[in-house]
Motif scaffolding. Sequence first.
Motif, PDB file in Angstrom:
ATOM      1  N   ARG A 125       2.596   1.883   9.558  1.00 62.42           N
ATOM      2  CA  ARG A 125       2.220   2.369   8.132  1.00 62.42           C
ATOM      3  C   ARG A 125       1.509   1.325   7.405  1.00 62.42           C
ATOM      4  O   ARG A 125       1.650   0.074   7.534  1.00 62.42           O
ATOM      5  N   TYR A 126       0.926   1.863   6.670  1.00 57.94           N
ATOM      6  CA  TYR A 126       0.076   1.114   5.662  1.00 57.94           C
ATOM      7  C   TYR A 126       0.217   1.768   4.220  1.00 57.94           C
ATOM      8  O   TYR A 126      -0.398   2.940   4.063  1.00 57.94           O
ATOM      9  N   CYS A 177       0.828  -5.371  13.482  1.00 52.72           N
ATOM     10  CA  CYS A 177       0.055  -5.614  12.290  1.00 52.72           C
ATOM     11  C   CYS A 177       0.666  -6.892  11.642  1.00 52.72           C
ATOM     12  O   CYS A 177       1.646  -7.499  12.030  1.00 52.72           O
ATOM     13  N   PRO A 184      -1.031   0.434  -0.973  1.00 54.63           N
ATOM     14  CA  PRO A 184      -2.288   1.122  -0.546  1.00 54.63           C
ATOM     15  C   PRO A 184      -3.525   0.764  -1.145  1.00 54.63           C
ATOM     16  O   PRO A 184      -3.335   0.248  -2.372  1.00 54.63           O
ATOM     17  N   CYS A 244      -3.563  -3.182   7.094  1.00 54.06           N
ATOM     18  CA  CYS A 244      -2.290  -2.233   7.277  1.00 54.06           C
ATOM     19  C   CYS A 244      -1.169  -3.152   7.517  1.00 54.06           C
ATOM     20  O   CYS A 244      -1.203  -4.520   8.220  1.00 54.06           O
ATOM     21  N   SER A 245       0.015  -2.704   7.579  1.00 47.99           N
ATOM     22  CA  SER A 245       1.381  -3.504   8.161  1.00 47.99           C
ATOM     23  C   SER A 245       2.266  -2.688   8.883  1.00 47.99           C
ATOM     24  O   SER A 245       2.473  -1.369   8.475  1.00 47.99           O
ATOM     25  N   LYS A 246       2.627  -3.316  10.132  1.00 50.15           N
ATOM     26  CA  LYS A 246       3.608  -2.314  10.673  1.00 50.15           C
ATOM     27  C   LYS A 246       5.026  -2.637  10.198  1.00 50.15           C
ATOM     28  O   LYS A 246       5.834  -1.572  10.142  1.00 50.15           O
ATOM     29  N   PRO A 256       5.631  -2.015   4.666  1.00 48.54           N
ATOM     30  CA  PRO A 256       4.263  -1.454   4.317  1.00 48.54           C
ATOM     31  C   PRO A 256       3.948  -2.318   3.000  1.00 48.54           C
ATOM     32  O   PRO A 256       4.792  -2.771   2.300  1.00 48.54           O
ATOM     33  N   THR A 257       2.382  -2.314   3.073  1.00 51.59           N
ATOM     34  CA  THR A 257       1.879  -3.101   1.946  1.00 51.59           C
ATOM     35  C   THR A 257       1.365  -2.061   0.877  1.00 51.59           C
ATOM     36  O   THR A 257       1.357  -0.827   1.090  1.00 51.59           O
ATOM     37  N   SER A 267      -3.189  -8.106   6.462  1.00 46.14           N
ATOM     38  CA  SER A 267      -4.105  -6.988   6.095  1.00 46.14           C
ATOM     39  C   SER A 267      -4.755  -6.437   7.368  1.00 46.14           C
ATOM     40  O   SER A 267      -5.893  -5.652   7.288  1.00 46.14           O
TER      41      SER A 267
END
Length: 334
Positions: free
Chosen positions: A271-272, A315, A31, A23-25, A28-29, A318
């Motif tokens: 958010r991821y 985050c 999904p 995930c990434s704060k 967003p990466t 990954s």
Amino acid sequence: MDKKFFHACLVTLSVTLIIIEGCSKDEPTAPISGDTVAVAAIYSTPGEAYGVILQDSIVYLGDAQGLQIFNVASQASYRLIGQISVSGVPKDVKIKGTTVYVATNGSKIAVIDASNMSAPFVDTSVTVGGGSNDLAIDGNILAVSTNDSIIFLDISAPAAPGRLGAVASPIDGIGQGCFGIALDTGRKLAIGCCLNSGIIIVDYSDPSNPARIGQMGSTLLPLHAVLDPTNSRAYLACDDGVEIISYLQSNNPQHVSQWVPGGNGGRDVARYGTKILFASTFNGFRVGDGSNINAITSLQHFKSTQVDEPYQISCSGSRAAVAAKNKLVILTLK
């Protein structure tokens, strides 16, 4: 619990550190398939923790004993590799290069040299006044949210921060002000989360003369935020849930939607892809499906027996680190 007094109770919380794969704060990466988050490993942490940041395979954790540095490259190599005590209760941790900034509730920011992670040392401390709560970095600018203002510091010389400017933030009737700060570095906008007073938007294009340009109330009581700059949206971690706002019109922010999964004690959000990760100290760690932001649904709920009293999320790439209760829990997102 009286929501106006809940923040003062946080200093009594014991906190855990959680690592979540995928995930990434801050951005967003893409999904990945599947919705399952699984516990991979659990470890103990030295003390009650509040601020945390994950950078590559290193976790910098601010807890009641000071700054702790962990190697979390893999379950087999997990270990505490360095530590140093700081004055006050760490509330947030940020890093630029090898310099670590620790915001404490004692109105100071500890500036720590971590170039040798096994032997970090305090370079200096900066008094900001009002009780420092949260930090954010944009290049050579360090933004600090305090109880009564948002302050901007010049960190072009990382070990010697210099004050540039500040803007007042609203304070409620019992002295609670701005707890969280998030930066849209492209538009040079700061989103301040002011609990009982809602959110404020600050233009810091001239950090020596920042200006408050927008404000919006919130019934959910915001504490922290993560931004989606592409869509000019802010995801607010609130005491009662997650609220999504649009700051496209920065002088007139608008409510978009909310996710109220139940209970209070919300502290941080990440958010991821289309997933929303929500840390709630009183109600565990939650994963939501935000693919339709107007109808967010719950995917998973890790209660206190699994992820106890999560507090803050950080985050990198990954993985994510979440401060919770005296543990380091490794989670995988499949």
